[in-house]
Scaffold this motif. Structure first.
Motif, short mmCIF file in Angstrom:
data_model
loop_
_atom_site.label_atom_id
_atom_site.label_comp_id
_atom_site.label_asym_id
_atom_site.label_seq_id
_atom_site.Cartn_x
_atom_site.Cartn_y
_atom_site.Cartn_z
N ASN A 20 0.83 -1.21 0.00
CA ASN A 20 0.00 0.00 0.00
C ASN A 20 0.86 1.25 0.00
N CYS A 84 -7.51 -2.15 2.29
CA CYS A 84 -8.32 -2.50 1.11
C CYS A 84 -9.53 -1.58 0.97
N GLU A 87 -8.47 1.71 -0.40
CA GLU A 87 -8.08 1.60 -1.80
C GLU A 87 -9.25 1.22 -2.71
#
Length: 124
Positions: A20, A84, A87
């Motif tokens: 990330n 997650c 994103e």
């Protein structure tokens, strides 16, 4: 006594399985969310108590996480879920969050069986 990890160990794991772009300050914030939840909901530690632990990337030496092995897997699942989600990978985030909830419940039940904090059977 459970073997305790440091936040950086969890972050290293998360960076390996969920690469990330977030800096450590964000990742520590997410660790503190679950850390605070476990301390207040499970161990019944008041957030204004001196026993309540908050982690920072600048802690020297780094403090132990509240939840030890084998239950500490809940941290990685939570942080990966938040990565997650941020994103936009919602399905993947939901999978991580489902595992986090399972692991959190497992730890909560174990803690209640072994320490009974409602009756003063635990202290930091």
């Amino acid at each position: 006594m459970l073997l305790k990890k440091k936040p950086k160990e969890i972050l290293d794991y998360c960076k390996a399985v969920c690469p990330n772009v977030f800096d450590d300050s964000i990742l520590y914030r997410w660790i503190n969310e679950v850390e605070g939840q476990a301390q207040t909901e499970i161990a019944r530690i008041a957030p204004d108590s001196t026993a309540f632990v908050v982690h920072a990337p600048t802690d020297t030496p780094a403090k132990d996480l509240f939840v030890g092995a084998p239950h500490d897997k809940l941290y990685g699942e939570y942080v990966c879920a938040r990565i997650c989600e941020a994103e936009g990978e919602i399905a993947r985030a939901n999978n991580y969050m489902t595992r986090f909830n399972d692991f959190y419940t497992e730890f909560s039940k174990w803690f209640q069986r072994n320490y009974n904090p409602a009756n003063g059977g635990w202290s930091r």
